[in-house]
Design a protein around this motif. Structure first.
Motif, short mmCIF file in Angstrom:
data_model
loop_
_atom_site.label_atom_id
_atom_site.label_comp_id
_atom_site.label_asym_id
_atom_site.label_seq_id
_atom_site.Cartn_x
_atom_site.Cartn_y
_atom_site.Cartn_z
N UNK A 291 -19.99 33.85 104.87
CA UNK A 291 -18.65 33.28 104.75
C UNK A 291 -18.01 33.03 106.09
N UNK A 292 -18.22 33.96 107.03
CA UNK A 292 -17.65 33.79 108.37
C UNK A 292 -18.24 32.57 109.06
N UNK A 293 -19.57 32.43 109.01
CA UNK A 293 -20.22 31.35 109.76
C UNK A 293 -20.12 30.00 109.04
N UNK A 294 -19.53 29.99 107.85
CA UNK A 294 -19.19 28.72 107.20
C UNK A 294 -17.72 28.41 107.40
N UNK A 295 -16.85 29.40 107.15
CA UNK A 295 -15.41 29.15 107.20
C UNK A 295 -14.92 28.90 108.62
N UNK A 296 -15.43 29.63 109.60
CA UNK A 296 -14.91 29.53 110.96
C UNK A 296 -15.11 28.13 111.56
N UNK A 297 -16.33 27.60 111.62
CA UNK A 297 -16.48 26.26 112.21
C UNK A 297 -15.79 25.17 111.40
N UNK A 298 -15.79 25.30 110.07
CA UNK A 298 -15.11 24.29 109.26
C UNK A 298 -13.60 24.34 109.47
N UNK A 299 -13.07 25.54 109.69
CA UNK A 299 -11.64 25.64 109.99
C UNK A 299 -11.29 24.92 111.27
N UNK A 300 -12.15 25.08 112.28
CA UNK A 300 -11.90 24.35 113.53
C UNK A 300 -12.00 22.85 113.32
N UNK A 301 -13.00 22.42 112.55
CA UNK A 301 -13.17 20.98 112.34
C UNK A 301 -11.99 20.40 111.58
N UNK A 302 -11.47 21.14 110.59
CA UNK A 302 -10.32 20.65 109.83
C UNK A 302 -9.11 20.50 110.74
N UNK A 303 -8.90 21.47 111.63
CA UNK A 303 -7.77 21.36 112.56
C UNK A 303 -7.98 20.20 113.52
N UNK A 304 -9.23 19.99 113.95
CA UNK A 304 -9.53 18.85 114.82
C UNK A 304 -9.30 17.54 114.08
N UNK A 305 -9.59 17.53 112.78
CA UNK A 305 -9.33 16.35 111.96
C UNK A 305 -7.83 16.08 111.89
N UNK A 306 -7.05 17.16 111.77
CA UNK A 306 -5.60 16.98 111.71
C UNK A 306 -5.03 16.52 113.05
N UNK A 307 -5.78 16.74 114.12
CA UNK A 307 -5.35 16.23 115.42
C UNK A 307 -5.27 14.71 115.40
N UNK A 308 -6.18 14.09 114.65
CA UNK A 308 -6.12 12.63 114.51
C UNK A 308 -4.90 12.19 113.72
N UNK A 309 -4.33 13.13 112.96
CA UNK A 309 -3.17 12.80 112.13
C UNK A 309 -1.86 13.16 112.82
N UNK A 310 -1.94 13.56 114.10
CA UNK A 310 -0.73 13.80 114.87
C UNK A 310 -0.56 15.21 115.43
N UNK A 311 -1.40 16.17 115.03
CA UNK A 311 -1.27 17.52 115.58
C UNK A 311 -1.70 17.54 117.04
N UNK A 312 -1.12 18.41 117.86
CA UNK A 312 -1.47 18.45 119.29
C UNK A 312 -2.87 19.00 119.55
N UNK A 313 -3.44 18.63 120.67
CA UNK A 313 -4.77 19.13 121.05
C UNK A 313 -4.75 20.65 121.24
N UNK A 314 -3.62 21.19 121.70
CA UNK A 314 -3.54 22.63 121.93
C UNK A 314 -3.74 23.42 120.64
N UNK A 315 -3.34 22.86 119.51
CA UNK A 315 -3.55 23.55 118.24
C UNK A 315 -5.04 23.59 117.90
N UNK A 316 -5.77 22.52 118.24
CA UNK A 316 -7.21 22.52 118.02
C UNK A 316 -7.89 23.56 118.91
#
Length: 268
Positions: A97-122
């Motif tokens: 669960x850790x090695x699936x949820x952790x990288x996907x969580x980062x990718x989702x936040x990086x995806x939201x960066x394209x929607x206006x979230x700052x790079x620092x949040x990624x």
């Protein structure tokens, strides 16, 4: 004759893991209706926000939920002692669960960066994911090497990082900071992430806050073996008896103990 005080046995209800489980339960009770209620409301506006990355969010949510729900089971001494195989299976599910949820969580936040979230949040999401995977990976390496104590310590740190998911939502909801801009939420993430390892180590070191072993030994009833240990540690030490006699213990070459008794009245 000196009075010997019995050692005080700490109450089992004060064990830190029980307090931890109670806090986790309270956080779940707050987060589920406050942040996750959209799961049972198909027309909730939150679904529109998640629509672009919903298929990434699904495995992330399932894997993260498994880690959060199954993690506390790994700290049960009764489960580990009676059902060792189940303990190992649950541990493997947690690690997966850790090695699936952790990288996907980062990718989702990086995806939201394209929607206006700052790079620092990624970057904050990347640090969170990396710390979670590193602590879990170290724990896994230790158990593969048969070092159980070190494994438990790093699993505690791993679960401390996992709780950041709940802590961020509780702090943001209770304080109202979640309704502010993204930078406020990012600040909460960094604060919880910085405190996660410290909190885990506080749990690990809880027992050291009690009486030291020397104090416990001093207050515990002395055994015959314990009474013989003091003269051996200090060859000049004497133990006075109520009758006014003292004993001196000497170690002879064959390893046995020779004891002489002398009377205070006959000595000069």
């Amino acid at each position: 004759m000196s009075t010997i005080l019995p050692a005080l046995k700490p109450s089992s209800w004060l064990r830190p893991k029980y307090l931890l489980f109670a806090v986790i339960g309270l956080m779940f009770a707050y987060v589920i209706p406050h942040d996750e209620s959209f799961l049972v409301h198909p027309k909730d506006p939150m679904w529109q926000h998640y629509e672009p990355f919903k298929w990434w969010l699904l495995p992330h949510g399932i894997a993260g939920a498994c880690a959060l729900l199954l993690g506390p089971m790994q700290f049960s001494d009764r489960l580990r002692g009676r059902f060792g195989q189940l303990h190992r299976v649950v541990g493997r599910i947690y690690v997966a669960g850790v090695f699936v949820a952790a990288p996907l969580g980062f990718y989702i936040q990086y995806f939201q960066e394209r929607m206006g979230d700052p790079r620092s949040f990624s970057i904050a999401a990347a640090a969170d994911a990396a710390l979670w995977m590193i602590t879990t990976g170290i724990a896994m390496v230790f158990i593969l090497k048969g070092k159980v104590q070190e494994h438990r310590q790093w699993m505690t740190r791993s679960f401390g990082v996992a709780l950041v998911f709940l802590e961020v939502r509780v702090i943001g909801g209770v304080t109202g900071l979640e309704s502010l801009d993204t930078q406020a939420n990012e600040t909460i993430v960094w604060a919880c992430l910085a405190f996660s390892i410290i909190a885990a180590d506080l749990v690990l070191q809880w027992q050291q806050l009690g009486p030291s072993p020397s104090v416990a030994r001093r207050h515990s009833p002395a055994s015959p073996e314990r009474m013989l240990e003091a003269p051996l540690g200090n060859p000049a030490a004497f133990a006075c008896s109520p009758e006014g006699e003292f004993r001196k213990v000497k170690v002879v070459p064959n390893g046995s103990l020779t004891t002489w008794k002398h009377s205070d009245q006959g000595s000069s």
